[in-house]
Design a protein around this motif. Structure first.
Motif, PDB file in Angstrom:
ATOM      1  N   ALA A  33      -3.701  32.484  -2.487  1.00  0.00           N
ATOM      2  CA  ALA A  33      -2.771  33.176  -1.453  1.00  0.00           C
ATOM      3  C   ALA A  33      -1.583  31.562  -1.891  1.00  0.00           C
ATOM      4  O   ALA A  33      -1.393  30.200  -2.743  1.00  0.00           O
ATOM      5  CB  ALA A  33      -3.599  32.054  -0.174  1.00  0.00           C
ATOM      6  N   VAL A  34      -0.806  32.267  -0.594  1.00  0.00           N
ATOM      7  CA  VAL A  34       0.527  31.127  -1.030  1.00  0.00           C
ATOM      8  C   VAL A  34      -0.026  29.704  -0.659  1.00  0.00           C
ATOM      9  O   VAL A  34      -0.983  29.827   0.164  1.00  0.00           O
ATOM     10  CB  VAL A  34       1.203  31.506   0.047  1.00  0.00           C
ATOM     11  CG1 VAL A  34       2.861  30.250   0.507  1.00  0.00           C
ATOM     12  CG2 VAL A  34       2.609  32.418  -0.217  1.00  0.00           C
ATOM     13  N   GLY A  35       0.350  28.547  -0.746  1.00  0.00           N
ATOM     14  CA  GLY A  35       0.034  27.278  -0.509  1.00  0.00           C
ATOM     15  C   GLY A  35       0.650  26.860   0.800  1.00  0.00           C
ATOM     16  O   GLY A  35       1.554  27.476   1.464  1.00  0.00           O
ATOM     17  N   GLU A  36      -0.452  26.136   1.587  1.00  0.00           N
ATOM     18  CA  GLU A  36       0.299  25.472   2.886  1.00  0.00           C
ATOM     19  C   GLU A  36       1.805  24.864   2.719  1.00  0.00           C
ATOM     20  O   GLU A  36       2.025  25.308   4.029  1.00  0.00           O
ATOM     21  CB  GLU A  36      -0.705  24.488   2.900  1.00  0.00           C
ATOM     22  CG  GLU A  36      -1.835  24.709   3.323  1.00  0.00           C
ATOM     23  CD  GLU A  36      -2.866  22.798   3.362  1.00  0.00           C
ATOM     24  OE1 GLU A  36      -2.227  22.656   3.968  1.00  0.00           O
ATOM     25  OE2 GLU A  36      -3.863  23.741   3.401  1.00  0.00           O
ATOM     26  N   ASP A  37       2.511  24.893   1.942  1.00  0.00           N
ATOM     27  CA  ASP A  37       3.874  25.086   2.233  1.00  0.00           C
ATOM     28  C   ASP A  37       4.585  26.036   2.339  1.00  0.00           C
ATOM     29  O   ASP A  37       5.578  25.628   2.563  1.00  0.00           O
ATOM     30  CB  ASP A  37       4.774  23.955   1.348  1.00  0.00           C
ATOM     31  CG  ASP A  37       3.637  23.914  -0.031  1.00  0.00           C
ATOM     32  OD1 ASP A  37       3.691  25.161  -0.430  1.00  0.00           O
ATOM     33  OD2 ASP A  37       4.606  23.618  -1.115  1.00  0.00           O
ATOM     34  N   GLY A  38       4.584  26.955   2.269  1.00  0.00           N
ATOM     35  CA  GLY A  38       4.798  27.801   1.631  1.00  0.00           C
ATOM     36  C   GLY A  38       5.526  28.662   0.582  1.00  0.00           C
ATOM     37  O   GLY A  38       5.823  28.973   0.609  1.00  0.00           O
ATOM     38  N   LYS A  39       4.765  28.088  -0.087  1.00  0.00           N
ATOM     39  CA  LYS A  39       5.042  27.910  -1.403  1.00  0.00           C
ATOM     40  C   LYS A  39       4.479  28.685  -2.612  1.00  0.00           C
ATOM     41  O   LYS A  39       3.332  28.561  -2.516  1.00  0.00           O
ATOM     42  CB  LYS A  39       6.347  25.976  -2.221  1.00  0.00           C
ATOM     43  CG  LYS A  39       6.785  25.971  -2.123  1.00  0.00           C
ATOM     44  CD  LYS A  39       7.335  24.551  -2.965  1.00  0.00           C
ATOM     45  CE  LYS A  39       8.604  24.270  -2.078  1.00  0.00           C
ATOM     46  NZ  LYS A  39       9.265  23.306  -2.546  1.00  0.00           N
ATOM     47  N   ALA A  40       4.783  29.654  -3.904  1.00  0.00           N
ATOM     48  CA  ALA A  40       3.410  30.496  -4.208  1.00  0.00           C
ATOM     49  C   ALA A  40       3.558  29.373  -5.255  1.00  0.00           C
ATOM     50  O   ALA A  40       3.852  28.274  -5.284  1.00  0.00           O
ATOM     51  CB  ALA A  40       4.711  31.217  -5.001  1.00  0.00           C
TER      52      ALA A  40
END
Length: 86
Positions: A41-48
């Motif tokens: 899933a996408v990381g907590e920071d919204g980055k792939a």
């Protein structure tokens, strides 16, 4: 948990590292090992987050058929041509 081998579209987890994601690609090597490309899933920071190739025998199924694989393929089993999904 299931006791059968994971397939494309399953959410899987590596039994050793705990790496979890969706199985998106299946590779069969000449040497006989089967591997799945697991995309987290996408990381907590919204980055792939980068995916990983993992041996199929090292994976356990967390959730089967999370992704409808037929929605993203152009051919049905048996080679029947399907219309584009877009």
């Amino acid at each position: 948990m299931s006791n059968h081998l994971p397939s494309l579209g399953d959410r899987v987890r590596c039994k050793i590292s705990g790496f979890t994601g969706i199985a998106t690609t299946h590779a069969t090597h000449l040497a006989g090992c089967d591997r799945l490309w697991v995309l987290p899933a996408v990381g907590e920071d919204g980055k792939a987050v980068d995916g990983q190739w993992l041996d199929i025998d090292m994976l356990e199924i967390v959730d089967p058929a999370v992704v409808d694989v037929m929605k993203y393929t152009r051919r049905a089993p048996g080679g029947i041509e399907l219309p584009n999904s877009r």
